[in-house]
Each structure stands twice: as C-alpha cells, then as structure tokens.
Design a protein around this motif. Sequence first.
Motif, short mmCIF file in Angstrom:
data_model
loop_
_atom_site.label_atom_id
_atom_site.label_comp_id
_atom_site.label_asym_id
_atom_site.label_seq_id
_atom_site.Cartn_x
_atom_site.Cartn_y
_atom_site.Cartn_z
N ILE A 188 54.19 9.56 44.73
CA ILE A 188 54.46 8.43 45.61
C ILE A 188 53.35 8.26 46.64
CG2 ILE A 188 56.07 7.49 47.33
CD1 ILE A 188 58.32 8.98 45.84
N TYR A 189 53.07 9.33 47.37
CA TYR A 189 52.07 9.28 48.44
C TYR A 189 50.74 9.83 47.91
CZ TYR A 189 56.46 8.94 51.06
OH TYR A 189 57.71 8.58 51.51
N LEU A 190 50.04 9.02 47.15
CA LEU A 190 48.87 9.52 46.43
C LEU A 190 47.75 9.92 47.38
CD1 LEU A 190 48.83 7.01 43.44
CD2 LEU A 190 49.86 9.29 43.57
N ALA A 191 47.50 9.12 48.41
CA ALA A 191 46.43 9.44 49.36
C ALA A 191 46.76 10.71 50.12
CB ALA A 191 46.21 8.28 50.32
N GLN A 192 48.00 10.85 50.59
CA GLN A 192 48.40 12.04 51.34
C GLN A 192 48.39 13.28 50.45
OE1 GLN A 192 49.82 9.07 51.36
NE2 GLN A 192 50.81 8.58 53.32
N THR A 193 48.73 13.11 49.19
CA THR A 193 48.66 14.24 48.26
C THR A 193 47.24 14.76 48.20
OG1 THR A 193 50.48 13.39 46.92
CG2 THR A 193 48.99 14.95 45.87
N GLU A 195 44.88 14.27 50.50
CA GLU A 195 44.36 14.68 51.80
C GLU A 195 44.94 16.01 52.28
OE1 GLU A 195 45.41 11.30 54.09
OE2 GLU A 195 43.96 9.97 53.09
N TRP A 196 46.24 16.23 52.06
CA TRP A 196 46.83 17.48 52.57
C TRP A 196 47.97 18.04 51.71
CZ3 TRP A 196 51.97 16.55 53.66
CH2 TRP A 196 52.34 15.26 54.04
N GLY A 197 48.52 17.26 50.80
CA GLY A 197 49.63 17.76 50.00
C GLY A 197 49.24 18.90 49.08
N ILE A 198 48.09 18.78 48.44
CA ILE A 198 47.62 19.84 47.55
C ILE A 198 47.32 21.11 48.34
CG2 ILE A 198 45.71 20.54 46.05
CD1 ILE A 198 47.66 18.74 44.64
N HIS A 237 50.29 7.29 37.96
CA HIS A 237 50.24 8.21 39.08
C HIS A 237 49.77 9.61 38.66
CE1 HIS A 237 53.28 5.07 39.71
NE2 HIS A 237 52.84 5.04 40.94
N TYR A 238 50.24 10.08 37.51
CA TYR A 238 49.82 11.40 37.04
C TYR A 238 48.31 11.47 36.83
CZ TYR A 238 54.67 12.86 36.03
OH TYR A 238 55.99 13.22 36.12
N GLU A 239 47.70 10.35 36.51
CA GLU A 239 46.26 10.34 36.29
C GLU A 239 45.51 10.72 37.56
OE1 GLU A 239 45.18 6.55 34.70
OE2 GLU A 239 46.74 6.61 33.16
N GLN A 240 46.16 10.50 38.71
CA GLN A 240 45.55 10.86 39.99
C GLN A 240 45.99 12.23 40.48
OE1 GLN A 240 45.23 7.61 42.94
NE2 GLN A 240 46.27 6.29 41.45
#
Length: 348
Positions: A188-193, A195-198, A237-240
């Motif tokens: 859902i939050y691809l940019a946040q993933t 930037e800090w989610g990973i 989304h999974y591609e990202q």
Amino acid sequence: MTSAIRSTIVGSLPKPTWLAEPGILYAPWRVAPEQLDEAQRDATRLCVADQLAAGLDVITDGEQRRRHYVWGFLGGVAGVDTQNLTMKPTRGQRFKSESPAARLIGEPTYVGSQAIETLQAVKALTDRPVKVTLPGPMTIVDSLSDQTGRHSDDDLAMIFAKLLNREARELAAAGAAVVQFDEPCFNIYLAQTREWGIEALKRAIDGVEAKTAVHICYGYGGSEVAAWKDTNHDWSHYEQTLPLVAQTAIDQVSIETAASTVDLGVLETLQGKDVLLGLVNVGSERIETPDEIAIGLRKALAYVPSGSLHACTDCGLVLRSRHAAFGKMRALSNAVAIVNAEIGQADS
C-alpha cells in the motif's frame, strides 16, 4: 536432486462459534473471562488437529488467542491500550475510510511474550515445524493511533521493530521453526516501504535464530477487500516491493495470487528465498480443487525450485467457515501430493 514442495497456511483459522462470533474481524469473545484461557486452549487444539488431518507440513496456532492479529502482539506492550479503541484511517483508506485502532498512550515497552505459552502447547501436539505470526513494524504503526504525539511514523516503526525483534528471538529460543511478520502495508505505502519499512523489517529479524518470513498480501477476505479486488486493475505492487525484500536476510516471502491477477514472473526476484505462494482465495467459501491449485504450483516451478516452494493461502482464513477452511487446507496438501509425485517426490 529435487526436493519436495510443502504446504502451510498464512496463519489464522476461523474460531469455533462458541469462542467468538464467526465471519467477522475483531469479534468479541463469547466466553466469560474466567473461562477464556481454557476455551482458547481448546480452540487451539482443534486448529492443530485440523491442520494435521488436512496434511499440512508447517503448523500454526490458528491465532485462536487473538481478536486481531495486530492486537495479539500489542497486548504484551505497555503504553498501548487495546481495550479502549479509537477510529483511524488505515491501509491508505483502500478498503474503508476508518478502522478500529489501538491507542498509544505512553512509551511502548515490551513486557513479555503473548505467544510462547501457545507455541509450547502447539509443539506438544505435533512434531511438525511450527510457525508463529507477528505483525510487522509498518503494519503496527498503521494500525495504531499515537495519542502522545511524540513520534513520527518511521521513528515509531523502529521502536516497534526493536520490540518485535525481542519477541522473535524469544520465540525462536522456545522452538519456533518460523517467525513470520505480516506486512500487508508493504503493498500500500510503496514510498514509505522503500524509505523506512524495509529497514524496520531488517531490524525486526536481526539475529533471530529461526527461519524468518514476511507475509505481504492484499488483505483479508472481507466484503470491503473483496469489492476492492473486484474493481482493481493494478497488481504491480509486488514488482516494487519484492525486489526490496529480496535484498534482506528474510528467509521466506508469502504472497497472494489466487484472488488477484499477479504475474507469477515476479517470483524471479525472490531467488534464494522460500516462496509461500497463495493459491487459495480466502475471500470465498468455495473450496478449490487440488487440480486447480496444482496448476499454480506447476507454473511457479518455472521460477522457484521445488524445495523452496510452499503451497499456501492468500491470507488468513479467519473469516471463513470451519468447513471451508478445512476443505481449503486439504486441497492444498492434496495438490502438493499431486505435483510432488510428478517431480519424483511422492514419498516426501
């Protein structure tokens, strides 16, 4: 030499009707507080028996002690109120405008595992590997209303990653074969993933002496989620997210494909990881046939070695009837037997 495909579920199973109202999330307990512990133990025993009878290779506790998969962990964290809930926009408002959320009312502090006793009870019932599920840091933050106003989302995720890491280490020491972190927010939050989610996920799995997994799906099988899936046309989304996950030390990645039109070619990004491939739609009472699931497994073998492949559900089965949940689990194990026989692993 090839190795056998295995079968498992994401984590949750429907609760018996005498324990909680069926078919809804956040269902309140139907048992008096003084009887709840015994009732949850009984329900867990039934869940394990069903998984064993269905022929699954990796077993869970069915999440019978949790009203919600996030609150189950937060119950062991001081500074969080899981009783007096508030409403909050969550999951990017993809499915609804607001959802019930626990409240952060102080500094989050780990006070003890809510899962070790259940893990030990499950291990006493089977010699098969046992998986324990936890919410991921990003999904915790999205499911929590910070009443203190002290933290940014990324700072709070790092705090919870540290607490989750302590829990995961204790579970591993207690004999969990797999510790899984549920992170639907990664889709859902691809940019946040990025930037800090990973980074939060990396901190959560650091030093955990068991296999670690991350589950990334498109949501439970509720009506709002099903309605969104019926009208969604972007499954990229999974591609990202998966290439980012592939760069971590995570051992297993759980994704959904049954209720979506995800291109299985994305599995190429997960080389070296175990793949828990969702081939069962958790949003329907219809029980898939083993032959239908076997088709998906055969397609996946073009991208994933058999020894790294698990037939799995898209997400948790908590909203399904017990009849449908058992049938879907049995179909998974039967499909695995079909394809294992085809690749010369019939006795595995």
